[in-house]
Scaffold this active site. Sequence first.
Site, mmCIF file in Angstrom:
data_model
loop_
_atom_site.group_PDB
_atom_site.id
_atom_site.type_symbol
_atom_site.label_atom_id
_atom_site.label_comp_id
_atom_site.label_asym_id
_atom_site.label_seq_id
_atom_site.Cartn_x
_atom_site.Cartn_y
_atom_site.Cartn_z
ATOM 1 N N GLU A 186 38.615 22.893 44.919
ATOM 2 C CA GLU A 186 37.663 22.553 43.861
ATOM 3 C C GLU A 186 36.856 23.768 43.409
ATOM 4 O OE1 GLU A 186 38.026 20.724 46.613
ATOM 5 O OE2 GLU A 186 38.323 18.624 46.042
ATOM 6 N N PHE A 191 31.997 6.806 53.848
ATOM 7 C CA PHE A 191 33.012 7.850 53.947
ATOM 8 C C PHE A 191 33.024 8.697 52.680
ATOM 9 C CE2 PHE A 191 37.482 9.234 53.305
ATOM 10 C CZ PHE A 191 37.511 10.165 54.334
ATOM 11 N N GLN A 192 32.978 9.987 52.841
ATOM 12 C CA GLN A 192 32.956 10.957 51.744
ATOM 13 C C GLN A 192 31.809 10.708 50.766
ATOM 14 O OE1 GLN A 192 37.017 11.335 50.159
ATOM 15 N NE2 GLN A 192 37.390 12.945 51.664
ATOM 16 N N LYS A 210 32.392 4.776 42.025
ATOM 17 C CA LYS A 210 33.709 4.165 41.821
ATOM 18 C C LYS A 210 33.643 2.840 41.054
ATOM 19 C CE LYS A 210 37.869 2.923 44.416
ATOM 20 N NZ LYS A 210 38.843 3.903 43.925
ATOM 21 N N MET A 262 31.239 47.662 48.659
ATOM 22 C CA MET A 262 29.858 47.736 48.188
ATOM 23 C C MET A 262 28.889 47.694 49.357
ATOM 24 S SD MET A 262 28.047 48.229 45.598
ATOM 25 C CE MET A 262 28.439 47.694 43.935
#
Lengths: 175, 554
Positions: B51, B113-114, B163, B468
């Site tokens: 993602e 969940f999630q 959902k 760097m």
Amino acid sequence: MANQQIIVSLLVNNHFGVLTRISGLFSRRCFNIESLTVGETENSKISRMTIVTYGDEYVKDQIVKQLSKQVDVKTVQIMDPANTVVRELVIVKIASKKSERTEILEAVNAFRANVIDFSTNSISVELTGEISKIDAFIEYVSSYGIIEMCRTGSTAIGRNGYCLTEKKKTIKGGK
Amino acid sequence: MKLSGAAILIEVLAEQGVDTVFGYPGGMVLNIYDQLYKNSHRVRHIITCHEQGATHAADGYARVTGKAGVVIATSGPGATNLVTGIANAYLDSIPLIAITGNVATDFLGRDSFQEVDITGITMPITKHNYIVKDITELADTLREAFAVATSGRPGPVLVDIPKDIQLAETNFVPISKKAAVAKSAIDEDALKEAIQLISAAKRPFIYAGGGVVSSDASKKLLEFANKIDAPIGSSMMGLSAVPWNEPRALGMVGMHGRYAATRAIADCDLIIAVGVRFSDRATGNKVSFAHGHKVLHIDIDPAEISKNIPAYTGLIGDVKQVLQILCKRLPQFTHKTWHAEIVKLKDHVDNNLQMAKSRLTPQSIIERINEFMPKDGIVATDVGQHQMWTAQYYKFSTPRTFITSGGLGTMGFGMGSAMGACIGKNKKRTVLFTSDGSFHMNLNELATAVTNELPLIIVVLNNCVLGMVRQWQTLFFNKRYSNTTMNRCTNFAGLADNFGAKGFSVKTKKELDLVLEEAFKYTTPVLIDCKIDSDEKVLPMIPPNGSIKDIILR
């Protein structure tokens, strides 16, 4: 520029998350919050917040500008102290021996506070007023012993025609 | 017409002119992905490996097109993987719409969940965000999200859709056109003050930033510069706004800026800041930076005026609109002495630092690739030394062609953003300058680039160290190279081959020339692993919180 007390009044959308948004903005931009009060207005879709904070001119300027950018903020106003009535409510539960009761009640009268609960060991008192008056009362009664207390934080309204309208404050740049 | 929440999302995307979205499916966006399946002819979905890559892709897409980039992710880890990409877009003021699924409303707040509170998490890094708990509010919320993301100072907006809201149905009323956002009038008093300031200036300096790019004001900026006879320095975000060969352009200002630009901004009597926010990487020490000149600050965001550097006058509005008015009202100015000084500065030996000619240096690599690239080809970078070298040595001639992470400095930004930019410009030739450090962070997206057959050349400036950080350790930590010497054995060319791309490895300038001839024939991903010295430095450098007095040149 020295730090000064700043009272900011806001009109905001009245839905969940707005309080977090505003308080989160203050903490991540490192602005103090001395107190924050919020409640619904005459229009149920709009809430009014009063935030008491401290800062210099830079902080004051940034507070107004950053708040104004928030989608949920309708109006931002730094309240002019000369033209604003500020009130706070405190409830104090004072430890009181029988012998001290009259003295405490005298103070309650002098400050125009109200007794809201009375028992053998304590007196609970409510007082409304400006921050300085509340501070003075608390200091006085602390010698008797404060069992517990709660302050609401200040809320403020402008006098007469000095009102918050539901329009975003326009900001001019510069200097 | 009665539609489900998921179908409404597609309708609004189409209505807003979105034809491409980036994302990754998952449990709580199944309904949305079902609609994407049915509507693949209207909205193309690019699946990434992670993602984070999808948000950077949407970000890169937005940077090249000027439209809002859209990313879709599922709840929980899908949503949290967006966070770096959203913060990156926030700090660079990129219009981005992040759509996340969430657990059904009656599961919210129960550690389902999630489940994560993604609106809570992203509150400080979005311009605004929403969780939709009422299906009847979905369409207008999405429309508002687009309006917020693209209007004023652009920025990311997240819409969290539980959902059950995706499943629920409601009457959908299409709207034919996006409501045009009216540009607000420019304050007349401020305009007058600005004109006075410019008229009084003897040594004006224009400091141009990302705002010039995002308001498509490059031409107006040049017209303005000609009118007031001023040189132009750029922030990194503003680099592509001015063509490199424009005589007035001095290049980048700041920590690793060009000598002439940094000198001129210190010596001018008026800084006209156009769409910049005076980042600490550009100003160095704010007290010495602000000393000796007035600042006229032009920006669309009122909060930027006097936030970092006190402005004498602030002009709030769309940069292009403000410049248009100023050009119309100002007479022609000439500043002969100042102009002569600038010409001298441009020719100054310190303004034309060269790396060694004999070996394969970052400068030689970037300049050579530059010669192969079309003028409007896209250049993306990751973050670190290679990014600064690209900013210093690449000759940008077209706005919106430099895709780089400015404010957040996100290592790992490169792969995703290069893909998104390439897709946004219809598979235009794209080069990604990256490094072994940055590329290791998100190299998984190589797979996405291969699948989508992108004409992407990945140039790994491979110095086997975190360059760097190593440079700072060399200069400020007495060469204690804590965790910057990598000792990794990655065979980048072989890795590219195994991903299905074409890999090359070069050690000399001659090898590079041969490889480039071949690499540019490919219209699919190519990786060139360029071995460079671990101690190449980005110079000049003004140490953090320093000023031009502290500049390190050699």
